[in-house]
Design an enzyme around this catalytic site. Structure first.
Site, PDB file in Angstrom:
ATOM      1  CD  GLU A  20      -3.109  -0.719   2.212  1.00  0.00           C
ATOM      2  OE1 GLU A  20      -2.789  -0.305   3.341  1.00  0.00           O
ATOM      3  OE2 GLU A  20      -4.291  -0.899   1.869  1.00  0.00           O
TER       4      GLU A  20
ATOM      5  CD  GLU B 265      -4.185  -6.127   2.659  1.00  0.00           C
ATOM      6  OE1 GLU B 265      -4.860  -5.487   3.492  1.00  0.00           O
ATOM      7  OE2 GLU B 265      -2.972  -5.945   2.498  1.00  0.00           O
TER       8      GLU B 265
END
Ligand SMILES: CCCCNC(=S)N1C[C@H](O)[C@@H](O)[C@@H](O)[C@H]1CO
Length: 651
Positions: free
Chosen positions: A185, A263
């Site tokens: 991320e 995710e």
């Protein structure tokens, strides 16, 4: 670039894997952009994966958890590799025991699970400093997660150790690793340093070759800065998010190839002092079915959360510093204790509509055990053991030094100075600029005065005589694991002020509590009762046998305040009964010696000891106490009443 020498394990295992698996030269895992799908050995393939963190599960339990994940219908698992778990000091590496990454890869292979590997270097994951080693901060000006030469030098050195170890386990080399994530991320970090990401991509290619699929993962808002040409772009989002909108945005970065949610949140994390997080089964199953209908590959985060044993929890900053709890149950399909939940069966049912799921019964929940209440005895005040806790003696400095400056990575440090004049009236005592990182237990001449807490309580009122000893036990509650400032230094970041006096001339005692607890308390004679009625940091202990058959259990500490627990020398983690929402600590049964042998529980209570210094072992966890007192409806009456109090002889 294959490693020059395979370890003996590899040289033994690899031929086995090659026999068990198709020949390495015919193996492939690729993106088929013409048909928006993956191909495994040339055949269309979609993964339904689950996250399990080996570093949150003791090695003896890996096979059990992986079997349950396979039985749930998953065909792959996804996990991070925390740099700080494997390189505790610069150039010192540990891949043994529960850090044996290769053994975990092999366990996954034996469970017929493919692997999506996420080696970082930053991993977030609510883990201490997002997986980065705190020794990086010994250079205080370092710019983490950028092309800062000092940071890249440490990253290169680490990956030149790690990546050759996993090279033989790449799918096309005969292993089970089908893809590898670069960073984590990155688009959410804010630095947006593309030369850093390019450096990492180049390093991964140099050490892993051209065939392995490298990818990035970002939230929708992070795709811009987190994605990189040459790395497959994937996204993460949960059941409450707009899948259509997010996948449409993803197509701007990957116009062709399979849609991937790396995710898909099955639950969520918990912070000390906040309510327990849960996510509904119906929302999760609906979201998964919608994605599978689209042909997307999905990783469910977490499928099994596990535990932040020891000091390994990370922290967030949302207005204030929020440490993550010891339990990483995450309201995941497999509970912290490894038990299947209704969420697991519901997800298995969805998966079975799209691909074969293994038949046969799922192993039953593990046997659970109740024990106690046990009455612990006072061993002594922490200050009474300073010689043993800091055998090398203190470090002296005019101004207080941080944990990083004295090379203390985790846990506790004692700061000591002496009053240079008598304070007759209660006088304000504080540390400027919110400089307590993170909790300070303040004592004057050994008498507990109270607690200062980062963002929560910044002032006490003290009195004392000329020459009085001022002791501050400083607790590191775990370094920030998310957000733009991972340089979360710990300790007293500024010199404290008493009245109008800046306090100087400090002694720093880095405390090696775990070493002592491991080898400590062999005999009662080591008790060192404290002159005053003990309050403040105090050790308690009890030796006890198991009654009946051993089982997993949950340590419950009613009336205690906050502290650390060890069972037979194993650091079970932090408890914070007065803060919640977690009220119990998971105790895997393998930690306990069976009937006939004696077990030892040791507590370091940091604040106040209950009148009845008792603990219990319950047969179910309590993770959802309200902010104002425990909701005891979560416990059956028999559990609370437990068995007859056990008055055991011995220490
Ligand atoms: C408030 C959560 C902090 C950001 N983390 C987020 S969004 N997540 C994404 C992150 O990649 C993962 O490691 C986990 O940290 C997960 C939350 O469990």
């Amino acid at each position: 670039m294959a490693p020059k020498k395979l370890s003996c394990l590899h040289s033994l295992l690899l031929p086995l894997l090659t026999i068990l698996l198709p020949q390495a030269d015919t193996r492939s895992f690729v993106v088929d952009r013409d048909h928006d799908r993956f191909l495994l050995d040339g055949d269309p393939f979609r993964y339904v994966s689950g996250s399990l963190h080996y570093f949150r599960v003791p090695r003896v339990l890996w096979a059990d958890r992986l079997l349950k994940m396979r039985w749930s219908g998953l065909n792959a698992i996804q996990f991070y590799v925390p740099w700080n778990y494997h390189e505790p000091q610069p150039g010192v590496y540990n891949f043994n025991g529960s850090r044996n990454l290769i053994a975990f890869l092999n366990e996954a292979a034996l469970a017929n699970l493919l692997v999506i590997l996420r080696p970082g270097p930053y991993i977030c994951a609510e883990w201490e400093m997002g997986g980065l080693p705190s020794w990086l901060l010994r250079k205080p000006e370092i710019h983490l997660r950028t092309s800062d030469p000092d940071f890249l030098a440490a990253v290169d050195s680490w990956f030149k150790v790690l990546l050759p170890k996993i090279y033989p386990w790449l799918y096309h080399n005969g292993g089970n690793i089908i893809s590898i994530q670069v960073e984590n991320e990155y688009g959410s970090y804010g630095a947006c340093d593309s030369s850093y990401m390019r450096h990492l991509a180049g390093l991964f290619r140099a050490l892993l070759g051209e065939k392995i699929l490298l990818f990035t993962t970002d939230g929708p808002e992070g795709l811009q800065c987190g994605s990189l040409q040459g790395l497959y772009t994937t996204v993460d989002f949960g059941p409450a998010d707009n899948m259509t909108k997010i996948f449409t945005l993803l197509r701007k970065y990957e116009p062709h190839g399979p849609l991937v949610n790396s995710e898909y949140y099955t639950g969520w994390l918990d912070y000390w002092g906040q309510n327990h997080s849960t996510r509904s089964v119906s929302a999760i199953t609906k979201g998964l079915e919608n994605m599978l209908e689209l042909g997307a590959s999905v990783n469910t985060y977490m499928f099994h959360g596990g535990t932040n044993f020891g000091y390994w929890n990370g922290a967030d900053k949302k207005g204030r510093f929020l440490p993550i709890t010891t339990s990483y149950d995450y309201d995941a399909p497999i509970s912290e204790a490894g038990d299947p939940t209704p969420k697991l069966f519901a997800l298995r049912n969805v998966i079975s509509k799209f691909q074969e799921v293994p038949l046969g019964p799922l192993p039953p929940p593990s046997p659970k055990m109740m024990l106690g209440p046990l009455t612990l005895h006072l061993v002594g005040h922490l200050l009474a053991f300073l010689d043993l806790l800091c055998p090398h003696g203190p470090i002296n400095s005019i101004l207080p030094m941080t944990f990083e400056a004295v090379k203390q990575d985790h846990g506790f440090m004692l700061y000591r100075t002496y009053l240079t004049h008598t304070i007759f009236e209660p006088t304000p005592f504080w540390v400027p600029n919110n400089g307590v990182h993170d909790r300070a237990y303040v004592m004057v001449d050994g008498v507990f005065q109270g607690v200062l807490e980062r963002n929560m309580r910044d002032k006490l009122f003290l009195m004392g005589k000329l020459g009085s000893k001022l002791d501050i036990l400083l607790e590191n509650m775990g370094r920030l694991s998310f957000g733009s400032n991972s340089s979360d230094f710990k300790g007293l970041l500024e010199p404290p002020i008493l009245g109008h006096t800046v306090l100087t001339q400090w002694m720093m005692f880095p405390l090696k509590i775990d070493n002592l607890v491991k080898w400590w308390f062999p005999l009662q004679l080591l008790k060192r009762p404290h002159p005053q009625a003990p309050s403040g940091p105090t050790f308690y202990s009890k030796t006890f046998p198991i009654v009946g058959s051993a089982g997993d259990t949950f340590l419950y500490l009613p009336g205690w305040t906050k502290g650390q627990v060890w069972i037979n020398g194993f650091n079970l983690g932090r408890y914070w009964t007065t803060r919640g929402p977690q009220q119990t600590l998971y105790v895997p049964r393998f930690l306990l010696f069976p009937k006939g042998a004696l077990n030892k529980i040791t507590l370091l209570e940091l604040e106040n000891v209950p009148l009845q210094p008792q603990v219990q072992f319950l047969d179910k966890p309590i993770l959802n106490s309200t902010l104002h007192g425990l909701r005891i409806d979560s416990l059956s009456a028999d559990t609370l009443s437990a068995s007859e109090p056990m008055e055991l002889s011995g220490h």
